[in-house]
Design a protein around this motif. Structure first.
Motif, PDB file in Angstrom:
ATOM      1  N   THR A  55     -60.734 -31.629 139.445  1.00  0.00           N
ATOM      2  CA  THR A  55     -62.152 -31.925 139.279  1.00  0.00           C
ATOM      3  C   THR A  55     -62.511 -33.137 140.115  1.00  0.00           C
ATOM      4  O   THR A  55     -61.806 -34.145 140.092  1.00  0.00           O
ATOM      5  N   ILE A  77     -63.859 -23.432 145.536  1.00  0.00           N
ATOM      6  CA  ILE A  77     -64.455 -23.866 144.275  1.00  0.00           C
ATOM      7  C   ILE A  77     -63.978 -22.954 143.144  1.00  0.00           C
ATOM      8  O   ILE A  77     -63.990 -21.738 143.260  1.00  0.00           O
ATOM      9  N   GLY A  83     -65.191 -23.627 139.937  1.00  0.00           N
ATOM     10  CA  GLY A  83     -66.279 -23.630 138.971  1.00  0.00           C
ATOM     11  C   GLY A  83     -67.142 -24.860 139.146  1.00  0.00           C
ATOM     12  O   GLY A  83     -66.812 -25.770 139.916  1.00  0.00           O
ATOM     13  N   CYS A  84     -68.246 -24.896 138.437  1.00  0.00           N
ATOM     14  CA  CYS A  84     -69.157 -26.039 138.512  1.00  0.00           C
ATOM     15  C   CYS A  84     -69.855 -26.193 137.170  1.00  0.00           C
ATOM     16  O   CYS A  84     -70.380 -25.230 136.629  1.00  0.00           O
ATOM     17  N   GLU A  85     -69.823 -27.399 136.668  1.00  0.00           N
ATOM     18  CA  GLU A  85     -70.565 -27.716 135.452  1.00  0.00           C
ATOM     19  C   GLU A  85     -71.769 -28.560 135.860  1.00  0.00           C
ATOM     20  O   GLU A  85     -71.710 -29.301 136.841  1.00  0.00           O
ATOM     21  N   THR A  86     -72.844 -28.441 135.116  1.00  0.00           N
ATOM     22  CA  THR A  86     -74.045 -29.215 135.411  1.00  0.00           C
ATOM     23  C   THR A  86     -74.527 -29.935 134.163  1.00  0.00           C
ATOM     24  O   THR A  86     -74.253 -29.511 133.040  1.00  0.00           O
ATOM     25  N   GLY A  96     -68.214 -36.685 139.553  1.00  0.00           N
ATOM     26  CA  GLY A  96     -69.528 -36.061 139.456  1.00  0.00           C
ATOM     27  C   GLY A  96     -70.456 -36.478 140.578  1.00  0.00           C
ATOM     28  O   GLY A  96     -70.463 -37.630 141.005  1.00  0.00           O
ATOM     29  N   LEU A 116     -73.613 -32.685 139.073  1.00  0.00           N
ATOM     30  CA  LEU A 116     -72.747 -31.537 139.346  1.00  0.00           C
ATOM     31  C   LEU A 116     -71.315 -32.007 139.232  1.00  0.00           C
ATOM     32  O   LEU A 116     -70.949 -33.034 139.803  1.00  0.00           O
ATOM     33  N   LEU A 117     -70.517 -31.270 138.506  1.00  0.00           N
ATOM     34  CA  LEU A 117     -69.099 -31.579 138.361  1.00  0.00           C
ATOM     35  C   LEU A 117     -68.329 -30.367 138.886  1.00  0.00           C
ATOM     36  O   LEU A 117     -68.170 -29.365 138.195  1.00  0.00           O
ATOM     37  N   LEU A 118     -67.914 -30.461 140.151  1.00  0.00           N
ATOM     38  CA  LEU A 118     -67.228 -29.344 140.805  1.00  0.00           C
ATOM     39  C   LEU A 118     -65.757 -29.324 140.445  1.00  0.00           C
ATOM     40  O   LEU A 118     -65.101 -30.365 140.424  1.00  0.00           O
ATOM     41  N   LYS A 119     -65.263 -28.132 140.198  1.00  0.00           N
ATOM     42  CA  LYS A 119     -63.829 -27.921 139.993  1.00  0.00           C
ATOM     43  C   LYS A 119     -63.353 -27.090 141.181  1.00  0.00           C
ATOM     44  O   LYS A 119     -64.058 -26.178 141.617  1.00  0.00           O
ATOM     45  N   TYR A 120     -62.203 -27.430 141.710  1.00  0.00           N
ATOM     46  CA  TYR A 120     -61.714 -26.743 142.904  1.00  0.00           C
ATOM     47  C   TYR A 120     -60.211 -26.560 142.830  1.00  0.00           C
ATOM     48  O   TYR A 120     -59.527 -27.208 142.046  1.00  0.00           O
TER      49      TYR A 120
END
Length: 74
Positions: A41, A12, A14-17, A44, A28-32
Protein backbone atom coordinates in the motif's frame (compact mmCIF):
# COMPACT_ATOMS: atom_id res chain seq x y z
CA UNK A 1 27.51 -6.63 -14.68
CA UNK A 2 23.79 -6.41 -15.25
CA UNK A 3 21.92 -3.66 -13.52
CA UNK A 4 18.52 -4.38 -11.93
CA UNK A 5 16.01 -1.75 -12.92
CA UNK A 6 12.72 -1.09 -11.25
CA UNK A 7 9.67 -1.80 -13.41
CA UNK A 8 8.01 1.12 -15.18
CA UNK A 9 4.89 0.54 -13.11
CA UNK A 10 3.47 -1.75 -10.48
CA UNK A 11 0.06 -3.28 -11.32
CA UNK A 12 -2.74 -1.91 -9.17
CA UNK A 13 -4.36 -4.46 -6.86
CA UNK A 14 -7.07 -2.12 -5.60
CA UNK A 15 -7.93 1.37 -4.43
CA UNK A 16 -9.72 2.62 -1.36
CA UNK A 17 -11.18 6.11 -1.19
CA UNK A 18 -12.23 8.46 1.57
CA UNK A 19 -13.75 11.93 1.64
CA UNK A 20 -13.08 14.56 4.32
CA UNK A 21 -16.21 16.71 4.15
CA UNK A 22 -14.88 19.45 6.43
CA UNK A 23 -11.80 20.06 4.25
CA UNK A 24 -13.32 18.96 0.90
CA UNK A 25 -10.41 16.55 0.42
CA UNK A 26 -10.48 13.18 -1.36
CA UNK A 27 -7.97 10.51 -0.32
CA UNK A 28 -6.90 7.63 -2.56
CA UNK A 29 -5.12 4.69 -0.99
CA UNK A 30 -3.68 2.59 -3.81
CA UNK A 31 -2.72 -1.03 -3.30
CA UNK A 32 -0.31 -2.54 -5.80
CA UNK A 33 1.66 -5.69 -6.52
CA UNK A 34 5.36 -5.15 -5.69
CA UNK A 35 8.41 -6.94 -7.13
CA UNK A 36 7.62 -10.08 -5.11
CA UNK A 37 3.97 -10.02 -6.30
CA UNK A 38 2.89 -9.17 -2.77
CA UNK A 39 0.25 -6.50 -2.21
CA UNK A 40 1.71 -3.28 -0.85
CA UNK A 41 0.00 0.00 0.00
CA UNK A 42 1.30 3.42 -0.92
CA UNK A 43 0.96 6.47 1.26
CA UNK A 44 -2.46 8.06 0.75
CA UNK A 45 -2.79 10.59 -2.06
CA UNK A 46 -4.84 13.55 -0.86
CA UNK A 47 -6.34 16.17 -3.15
CA UNK A 48 -9.11 18.74 -3.25
CA UNK A 49 -12.29 17.80 -5.09
CA UNK A 50 -11.46 19.94 -8.16
CA UNK A 51 -8.04 18.29 -8.39
CA UNK A 52 -9.69 14.85 -8.18
CA UNK A 53 -12.00 15.84 -11.06
CA UNK A 54 -8.95 16.91 -13.11
CA UNK A 55 -7.27 13.57 -12.37
CA UNK A 56 -10.40 11.66 -13.43
CA UNK A 57 -10.62 13.67 -16.68
CA UNK A 58 -6.95 13.00 -17.43
CA UNK A 59 -7.40 9.27 -16.79
CA UNK A 60 -10.49 9.16 -19.01
CA UNK A 61 -8.59 10.92 -21.80
CA UNK A 62 -5.68 8.48 -21.45
CA UNK A 63 -8.04 5.49 -21.66
CA UNK A 64 -9.80 6.94 -24.72
CA UNK A 65 -6.45 7.53 -26.40
CA UNK A 66 -5.27 4.01 -25.57
CA UNK A 67 -8.49 2.47 -26.91
CA UNK A 68 -8.19 4.39 -30.19
CA UNK A 69 -4.70 3.02 -30.90
CA UNK A 70 -4.27 -0.13 -33.01
CA UNK A 71 -3.16 -3.20 -31.07
CA UNK A 72 0.39 -4.36 -31.58
CA UNK A 73 0.56 -7.96 -32.73
CA UNK A 74 3.85 -9.81 -32.38
Amino acid sequence: MSENKAPLFYPIAGCETAFDRSHQVVTLLLKYFDDQRAVSTMEGLRMHVDQAQQLIAALQQAVETAKSQPRVVN
